[in-house]
Scaffold this motif. Structure first.
Motif, PDB file in Angstrom:
ATOM      1  N   LYS B 140     -18.905  21.134 -40.330  1.00  0.00           N
ATOM      2  CA  LYS B 140     -17.550  21.707 -40.333  1.00  0.00           C
ATOM      3  C   LYS B 140     -16.715  21.195 -39.158  1.00  0.00           C
ATOM      4  CE  LYS B 140     -17.677  26.012 -39.017  1.00  0.00           C
ATOM      5  NZ  LYS B 140     -17.287  26.014 -37.599  1.00  0.00           N
ATOM      6  N   SER B 141     -17.272  21.249 -37.956  1.00  0.00           N
ATOM      7  CA  SER B 141     -16.500  20.861 -36.770  1.00  0.00           C
ATOM      8  C   SER B 141     -16.193  19.370 -36.769  1.00  0.00           C
ATOM      9  CB  SER B 141     -17.265  21.232 -35.496  1.00  0.00           C
ATOM     10  OG  SER B 141     -17.336  22.632 -35.361  1.00  0.00           O
ATOM     11  N   THR B 142     -17.134  18.569 -37.205  1.00  0.00           N
ATOM     12  CA  THR B 142     -16.916  17.119 -37.223  1.00  0.00           C
ATOM     13  C   THR B 142     -15.800  16.777 -38.204  1.00  0.00           C
ATOM     14  OG1 THR B 142     -19.297  16.957 -36.893  1.00  0.00           O
ATOM     15  CG2 THR B 142     -18.120  14.917 -37.375  1.00  0.00           C
ATOM     16  N   LEU B 143     -15.859  17.370 -39.381  1.00  0.00           N
ATOM     17  CA  LEU B 143     -14.826  17.127 -40.387  1.00  0.00           C
ATOM     18  C   LEU B 143     -13.469  17.615 -39.882  1.00  0.00           C
ATOM     19  CD1 LEU B 143     -14.035  16.260 -43.240  1.00  0.00           C
ATOM     20  CD2 LEU B 143     -14.718  18.540 -44.042  1.00  0.00           C
ATOM     21  N   CYS B 144     -13.479  18.769 -39.250  1.00  0.00           N
ATOM     22  CA  CYS B 144     -12.245  19.351 -38.720  1.00  0.00           C
ATOM     23  C   CYS B 144     -11.655  18.434 -37.633  1.00  0.00           C
ATOM     24  CB  CYS B 144     -12.574  20.732 -38.165  1.00  0.00           C
ATOM     25  SG  CYS B 144     -11.179  21.620 -37.523  1.00  0.00           S
ATOM     26  N   ALA B 145     -12.506  17.946 -36.744  1.00  0.00           N
ATOM     27  CA  ALA B 145     -12.027  17.057 -35.672  1.00  0.00           C
ATOM     28  C   ALA B 145     -11.443  15.778 -36.264  1.00  0.00           C
ATOM     29  CB  ALA B 145     -13.168  16.741 -34.709  1.00  0.00           C
ATOM     30  N   ALA B 146     -12.063  15.268 -37.318  1.00  0.00           N
ATOM     31  CA  ALA B 146     -11.540  14.047 -37.955  1.00  0.00           C
ATOM     32  C   ALA B 146     -10.183  14.326 -38.608  1.00  0.00           C
ATOM     33  CB  ALA B 146     -12.534  13.540 -38.994  1.00  0.00           C
ATOM     34  N   LEU B 147     -10.059  15.465 -39.270  1.00  0.00           N
ATOM     35  CA  LEU B 147      -8.799  15.781 -39.955  1.00  0.00           C
ATOM     36  C   LEU B 147      -7.643  15.951 -38.974  1.00  0.00           C
ATOM     37  CD1 LEU B 147     -10.196  18.238 -42.649  1.00  0.00           C
ATOM     38  CD2 LEU B 147      -9.019  16.083 -43.125  1.00  0.00           C
ATOM     39  N   ILE B 148      -7.908  16.608 -37.863  1.00  0.00           N
ATOM     40  CA  ILE B 148      -6.782  16.856 -36.938  1.00  0.00           C
ATOM     41  C   ILE B 148      -6.382  15.591 -36.180  1.00  0.00           C
ATOM     42  CG2 ILE B 148      -7.324  19.306 -36.699  1.00  0.00           C
ATOM     43  CD1 ILE B 148      -8.493  18.660 -33.919  1.00  0.00           C
ATOM     44  N   HIS B 149      -7.198  14.560 -36.282  1.00  0.00           N
ATOM     45  CA  HIS B 149      -6.783  13.262 -35.751  1.00  0.00           C
ATOM     46  C   HIS B 149      -6.342  12.333 -36.880  1.00  0.00           C
ATOM     47  CE1 HIS B 149      -9.002  14.881 -32.253  1.00  0.00           C
ATOM     48  NE2 HIS B 149      -8.067  14.226 -31.581  1.00  0.00           N
ATOM     49  N   SER B 150      -6.025  12.944 -38.034  1.00  0.00           N
ATOM     50  CA  SER B 150      -5.526  12.188 -39.186  1.00  0.00           C
ATOM     51  C   SER B 150      -4.282  12.851 -39.751  1.00  0.00           C
ATOM     52  CB  SER B 150      -6.615  12.112 -40.269  1.00  0.00           C
ATOM     53  OG  SER B 150      -7.806  11.577 -39.763  1.00  0.00           O
ATOM     54  N   GLY B 151      -3.553  13.575 -38.907  1.00  0.00           N
ATOM     55  CA  GLY B 151      -2.278  14.137 -39.345  1.00  0.00           C
ATOM     56  C   GLY B 151      -2.301  15.601 -39.732  1.00  0.00           C
ATOM     57  N   TRP B 152      -3.479  16.240 -39.721  1.00  0.00           N
ATOM     58  CA  TRP B 152      -3.551  17.654 -40.051  1.00  0.00           C
ATOM     59  C   TRP B 152      -3.393  18.489 -38.788  1.00  0.00           C
ATOM     60  CZ3 TRP B 152      -4.628  19.574 -45.092  1.00  0.00           C
ATOM     61  CH2 TRP B 152      -4.889  18.582 -46.054  1.00  0.00           C
ATOM     62  N   ARG B 153      -2.830  19.677 -38.953  1.00  0.00           N
ATOM     63  CA  ARG B 153      -2.686  20.597 -37.812  1.00  0.00           C
ATOM     64  C   ARG B 153      -3.896  21.516 -37.755  1.00  0.00           C
ATOM     65  NH1 ARG B 153       0.289  25.961 -36.878  1.00  0.00           N
ATOM     66  NH2 ARG B 153       0.780  26.013 -39.114  1.00  0.00           N
ATOM     67  N   LEU B 154      -4.419  21.693 -36.568  1.00  0.00           N
ATOM     68  CA  LEU B 154      -5.554  22.613 -36.396  1.00  0.00           C
ATOM     69  C   LEU B 154      -5.046  24.044 -36.261  1.00  0.00           C
ATOM     70  CD1 LEU B 154      -8.633  23.068 -35.823  1.00  0.00           C
ATOM     71  CD2 LEU B 154      -8.053  22.920 -33.404  1.00  0.00           C
ATOM     72  N   LEU B 155      -5.563  24.906 -37.124  1.00  0.00           N
ATOM     73  CA  LEU B 155      -5.372  26.342 -36.888  1.00  0.00           C
ATOM     74  C   LEU B 155      -6.595  26.915 -36.203  1.00  0.00           C
ATOM     75  CD1 LEU B 155      -3.304  25.880 -39.451  1.00  0.00           C
ATOM     76  CD2 LEU B 155      -3.237  28.346 -39.350  1.00  0.00           C
ATOM     77  N   SER B 156      -7.766  26.466 -36.653  1.00  0.00           N
ATOM     78  CA  SER B 156      -8.976  26.969 -36.023  1.00  0.00           C
ATOM     79  C   SER B 156     -10.162  26.101 -36.401  1.00  0.00           C
ATOM     80  CB  SER B 156      -9.234  28.405 -36.466  1.00  0.00           C
ATOM     81  OG  SER B 156     -10.464  28.850 -35.932  1.00  0.00           O
ATOM     82  N   ASP B 157     -11.094  25.999 -35.481  1.00  0.00           N
ATOM     83  CA  ASP B 157     -12.346  25.323 -35.803  1.00  0.00           C
ATOM     84  C   ASP B 157     -13.453  26.328 -36.103  1.00  0.00           C
ATOM     85  OD1 ASP B 157     -14.551  23.403 -35.768  1.00  0.00           O
ATOM     86  OD2 ASP B 157     -15.015  24.319 -33.843  1.00  0.00           O
ATOM     87  N   GLU B 158     -13.340  27.535 -35.588  1.00  0.00           N
ATOM     88  CA  GLU B 158     -14.456  28.479 -35.637  1.00  0.00           C
ATOM     89  C   GLU B 158     -14.084  29.807 -36.307  1.00  0.00           C
ATOM     90  OE1 GLU B 158     -17.307  27.558 -34.551  1.00  0.00           O
ATOM     91  OE2 GLU B 158     -18.498  29.384 -34.431  1.00  0.00           O
TER      92      GLU B 158
END
Lengths: 89, 304
Positions: B140-158
Motif C-alpha cells: 500500500k505505502s509503496t504504491l501510494c508513494a509512487a502515485l503521489i509522485h505521479s500527479g496524485w494528491r496524498l490525503l493519507s498513507d495510513e
C-alpha cells in the motif's frame, strides 16, 4: 430483531443494534430472518414462507440445513427457539 | 507559518526544549524530543508542514524522552510520552524518529473517534479519490508513494479519516517505506525527498518519504472516494485489476477499520455509503509503472 440491513449482489450485511455486531449472510439465511421478523413460525411454515419468497417449492430445501441455519442465528442472538405445541419444533 | 520558515536554530529550540507546535492534517501536536541529533532530520522532513499557534488546543503533547541511568549506555532506550504518560514499550534510542512517527499514529488511532478510521491510503486527482485499504505488507505505502509522485494528491498513507458526512479529511503524513520499497521509490521518483534509513526496527529498515508540498498545502481540502481498490504486491505477478463484489468489499473495509466497533451503527452506515458510492476492485501488481498507469486509466486521468 432491531437491525439495519444492506445487501449487494447476494450478500446481506446486517447490523444488529442490540449486540453492536455486523453479520454477513447469504440470501437464504437473510430470507429466514426476514420471515421471522413477522413473528414466530414452525419449521415447516418457515420453509414454506421462504420458498414462497424465492418462488420455489419448499421440498427443495433440506429441513436439516434449515435447522443448522436456525441454530446459527440462535447462537448469534438473532433468533430464539420457541415451542409449538402441534409440532414441537 | 510553516516549519521551513523557521531558522534551523529556532526550530531546534522548539523541537528540543519548548515543544514544536505542529499541525498535521486536522490534528495539532506539540512535540518535544530530547535528542538534538534528530532535529536536523525532523527539520528537513517537516519543513512544508504548518505550525500551530500556541493559543490553539493540542490533540496531544508528545515528549520523546532519552534514556537515563544505565540505559544511557547499555542498549540505550527512549520512551514515548503522551500527555506525560508512557503508553508504549520503550524503543531503541537510535530509532527515535520512526518511533516518534509511529507514536503519532498511535495517538490518532486511539483518540480520533470523531472519524471512522480506515487502515488505508487515499489519493486524489481531478476531484475524485481512490481508497486503498490493505493490511501491512501488501504494498500500500509503496504504491501510494509512487502515485503521489505521479500527479496524485496524498490525503493519507495510513489513515482514511472519514467524517460522518462521508467525506475524507486529508492527513498527509510522512510515508514510512520499508526494506526493498526504499530503493524502489528512489528509482521510481529520484526527486522524492527521503529521510535517513533506520535499520533494525521491528519493521526492518525504514525511511520516510515526504509528501509533495502541494499535498501538504491542500490539507484542508476534503474529498469523496470514487473507487475502492484493494492492492496486493506479488513479486513477478502480472498486473490484474478485477472488479470485486461489493458485499465482499464491505466486509474487507469494515474489518480493516481501526474503530468500527467503537462507532457501531455510524460505522456501518459510513462503510455502506462508501461501498454504494464506489466501484470496487482488487489490484495485483509487481510493476509500479504499470500499476500507476492502470490506476490513471481507471480514474480517467491517464492523459493529463
Amino acid at each position: 430483531m432491531d437491525a439495519v440491513w444492506r445487501h449487494w449482489e447476494g450478500v446481506f450485511v446486517i447490523y444488529q443494534r442490540a449486540s453492536g455486531e455486523t453479520h454477513a449472510f447469504n440470501k437464504t439465511t437473510a430470507e429466514i430472518l426476514r420471515c421471522l421478523q413477522d413473528g414466530s413460525l414452525s419449521l415447516r411454515d418457515l420453509m414454506e414462507r421462504v420458498a414462497m419468497g424465492f418462488g420455489t417449492d419448499p421440498t427443495e430445501f433440506s429441513p436439516l440445513e434449515f435447522k443448522r441455519l436456525l441454530d446459527r442465528l440462535e447462537h448469534l442472538g438473532m433468533a430464539e427457539r420457541v415451542d409449538f405445541p402441534e409440532t414441537g419444533s | 507559518m510553516r516549519v521551513g520558515d523557521l531558522a534551523l536554530q529556532a526550530f531546534r529550540r522548539l523541537f528540543v526544549f519548548e515543544g514544536l507546535p505542529l499541525r498535521l492534517g486536522p490534528f495539532n501536536f506539540r512535540i518535544r524530543v530530547d535528542d538534538r541529533g534528530l532535529a536536523a532530520v525532523a527539520y528537513r522532513l517537516y519543513a512544508p508542514y504548518s505550525l500551530a499557534s500556541m493559543g490553539e488546543v493540542f490533540d496531544a503533547h508528545i515528549h520523546l524522552v532519552r534514556p537515563r541511568g544505565l540505559r544511557r549506555w547499555l542498549r540505550p532506550q527512549g520512551r514515548f510520552l503522551v500527555d506525560d504518560r508512557c503508553p508504549l514499550v520503550p524503543h531503541a534510542a537510535r530509532h527515535g524518529f520512526p518511533s516518534l512517527e509511529w507514536g503519532l499514529n498511535w495517538c490518532v488511532a486511539t483518540r480520533a473517534q470523531q472519524f471512522l478510521m480506515l487502515h488505508a491510503a487515499l489519493v486524489e486527482r481531478g476531484g475524485s479519490a481512490i481508497l486503498f485499504p490493505a493490511a501491512p505488507g501488501f504494498g500500500k505505502s509503496t504504491l501510494c508513494a509512487a502515485l503521489i509522485h505521479s500527479g496524485w494528491r496524498l490525503l493519507s498513507d495510513e489513515f482514511g479519516l472519514m467524517r460522518p458526512d462521508g467525506c475524507f479529511v486529508p492527513f498527509p503524513r510522512l510515508i514510512p517505506l520499508k526494506n526493498e520499497s526504499i530503493a524502489v521509490i528512489r528509482n521510481f521518483a529520484p526527486a522524492a525527498v527521503l529521510g535517513p534509513r533506520f535499520e533494525g526496527t521491528h519493521k526492518g529498515i525504514v525511511a520516510h518519504v515526504r509528501p509533495p508540498e502541494e499535498s501538504i498545502r491542500r490539507s484542508d481540502e476534503i474529498a469523496r472516494a470514487r473507487w475502492v481498490v484493494f492492492p496486493r504486491w506479488i513479486a513477478g505477478a502480472p498486473l490484474r485489476l478485477e472488479p470485486m463484489p461489493k458485499g465482499q468489499a464491505f466486509l474487507m473495509v469494515a474489518t480493516n477499520a481501526f474503530n468500527y466497533q467503537v462507532l457501531g451503527e455510524t460505522a456501518f452506515s459510513l462503510v455502506s455509503t462508501l461501498i454504494d458510492e464506489c466501484d470496487c476492485y482488487a489490484l495485483t501488481y509487481s510493476n509500479l509503472e504499470e500499476a500507476v498507469a492502470t490506476l490513471g486509466h481507471l480514474a480517467g486521468v491517464a492523459d493529463e
